[in-house]
Design an enzyme around this catalytic site. Structure first.
Site, mmCIF file in Angstrom:
data_model
loop_
_atom_site.group_PDB
_atom_site.id
_atom_site.type_symbol
_atom_site.label_atom_id
_atom_site.label_comp_id
_atom_site.label_asym_id
_atom_site.label_seq_id
_atom_site.Cartn_x
_atom_site.Cartn_y
_atom_site.Cartn_z
ATOM 1 N N HIS A 19 0.835 -1.211 0.000
ATOM 2 C CA HIS A 19 0.000 0.000 0.000
ATOM 3 C C HIS A 19 0.866 1.256 0.000
ATOM 4 O O HIS A 19 0.679 2.159 -0.845
ATOM 5 C CB HIS A 19 -0.913 -0.005 1.226
ATOM 6 C CG HIS A 19 -1.813 1.184 1.310
ATOM 7 N ND1 HIS A 19 -3.086 1.187 0.802
ATOM 8 C CD2 HIS A 19 -1.615 2.426 1.840
ATOM 9 C CE1 HIS A 19 -3.640 2.372 1.011
ATOM 10 N NE2 HIS A 19 -2.763 3.144 1.642
ATOM 11 N N GLU A 20 1.802 1.306 0.937
ATOM 12 C CA GLU A 20 2.648 2.496 1.041
ATOM 13 C C GLU A 20 3.575 2.637 -0.163
ATOM 14 O O GLU A 20 3.903 3.756 -0.564
ATOM 15 C CB GLU A 20 3.454 2.457 2.338
ATOM 16 C CG GLU A 20 2.602 2.504 3.598
ATOM 17 C CD GLU A 20 1.692 3.727 3.641
ATOM 18 O OE1 GLU A 20 2.082 4.802 3.126
ATOM 19 O OE2 GLU A 20 0.579 3.607 4.183
ATOM 20 N N HIS A 23 1.869 4.623 -2.837
ATOM 21 C CA HIS A 23 1.999 6.072 -2.629
ATOM 22 C C HIS A 23 3.414 6.548 -2.977
ATOM 23 O O HIS A 23 3.595 7.563 -3.658
ATOM 24 C CB HIS A 23 1.708 6.423 -1.163
ATOM 25 C CG HIS A 23 0.299 6.190 -0.742
ATOM 26 N ND1 HIS A 23 -0.793 6.558 -1.503
ATOM 27 C CD2 HIS A 23 -0.206 5.626 0.387
ATOM 28 C CE1 HIS A 23 -1.901 6.246 -0.871
ATOM 29 N NE2 HIS A 23 -1.581 5.668 0.271
#
Length: 352
Positions: A19-20, A23
């Site tokens: 997920h990170e 980003h």
């Protein structure tokens, strides 16, 4: 059991990292300055600075973050997140959830690549004693198209939506001889059938023994859509009060559930299949939850961008980033407090 719990913790950390990284990767791609990329929360266990970015591993495997310049406050840096075009900011914010969804879909593709039989939502026969067969009811060859307005993509959807009807009559749309036929207020309920153990709706469905590669891909995609729908239905149940705190699980409960799924399997292969199925669901769950318009979540940041857009349109000025940062911080603290409450509930359930 311990081995599967360790595997669960690792997989949970992987989902956070994925997920990170979504980003992080899109932020770098859009030229945003990233100050820190961290997996986990709390005290730093390990950190290393490379270029402008500090890479860190933190003690608590319950989150992570990609700290971008100007994310929660005003910045004069041209490379700050807040100074980028709106569409770039949206891409960066959506990327985390997109990576989680793609991870879940990829796991499902791998799992479904092993199957040889695909069940279609086409009725092939009925249990002995089934009373709703006929032109005004269900017929052999009917393809279930929707139940109570919910589209049916695969046979597994049917039981899910029939069970959610809670024994009430239901509206079913079938495809019969190429035409859609609507069957309103059909009293299709679970019941006992002679020669069968347990409760059934009395329907049997078509089995395709020659599962093609395209069929497996389609099934994996449909399963991912089902997981999204299951998350939305669960949220609806929570809002209506149909489920309570005792029905919810945080990281501790999820890790325990994954460990139990592995430990109860008959073989290592079956254990990994069960674990990865749960991981796929959790990945897609994270994708949906992070897009909710709640401050401190990615969806909440997009919501603030929309509010800012209306503020510029009607008030000719942007909201002060300081206030957005304050709201995000307060909601983040509330979110952490809620996670602690859920964690206490998880521990209490384990101790019971």
């Amino acid at each position: 059991m311990l081995l599967y719990i360790i595997i669960a913790i690792i997989m949970f950390g992987v989902l956070i990292a994925v997920h990170e990284f979504g980003h992080f990767f899109t932020a770098k791609l859009c030229g945003v300055r990233v100050n820190e990329f961290a997996i986990g929360m709390g005290p730093t266990l390990f950190s290393r600075k490379k270029g402008e970015t500090t890479y860190a591993l933190r003690a608590l495997p319950i989150g992570g973050f990609c700290a971008m310049e100007g994310e929660d406050e005003a910045s004069d840096d041209k490379r700050a997140f807040g100074n980028k075009a709106w569409w770039q900011r949206v891409i960066i914010l959506v990327a985390g959830s997109a990576m989680n969804y793609l991870t879940g879909l990829l796991i499902l593709l791998v799992l479904f690549s092993q199957i040889s039989v695909i069940q279609q939502p086409v009725i092939t026969s009925f249990f002995d004693g089934f009373t709703l067969e006929g032109e005004s009811g269900l017929m052999v060859g009917d393809e279930i198209y929707s139940i109570n307005g919910h589209r049916i993509y695969m046979a597994g959807d049917i039981g899910m939506f029939l069970n959610r009807a809670n024994g009430d009559v239901m509206d079913i749309v079938v495809v019969r001889d190429g035409q859609q036929v609507t069957l309103d207020d059909l009293p299709l309920q679970l019941r006992e059938y002679e020669g069968e153990e347990g409760l059934y709706f009395g329907l049997r469905f078509e089995q395709n023994d020659d599962a093609t590669a395209g069929g497996r891909v389609k099934l994996a995609f449909y399963q991912s859509i089902d997981y999204v729908r299951m998350v939305w239905m669960s949220l609806g149940d929570l809002v209506r009060g149909a489920v309570g705190l005792q029905d919810m699980s945080g990281p501790i409960g999820i890790v325990t559930m994954i460990g139990e799924a592995g430990a109860s399997a008959d073989s290592t292969g079956q254990a990994m299949d069960r674990i990865m199925t749960l991981v796929a669901f959790i990945a897609i769950n994270l994708a949906v939850m992070n897009m909710l318009p709640i401050p401190a979540l990615d969806g909440g940041r997009i919501f603030f961008m929309i509010v800012n857009g209306f503020s510029l349109l009607f008030a000719r000025r942007k909201l002060n980033p300081k206030y957005e940062g304050m709201v995000n911080m307060v909601c983040f603290i509330c979110l952490m407090a809620f996670m602690v409450v859920v964690a206490v509930s998880d521990v209490a359930k384990l101790a019971a």
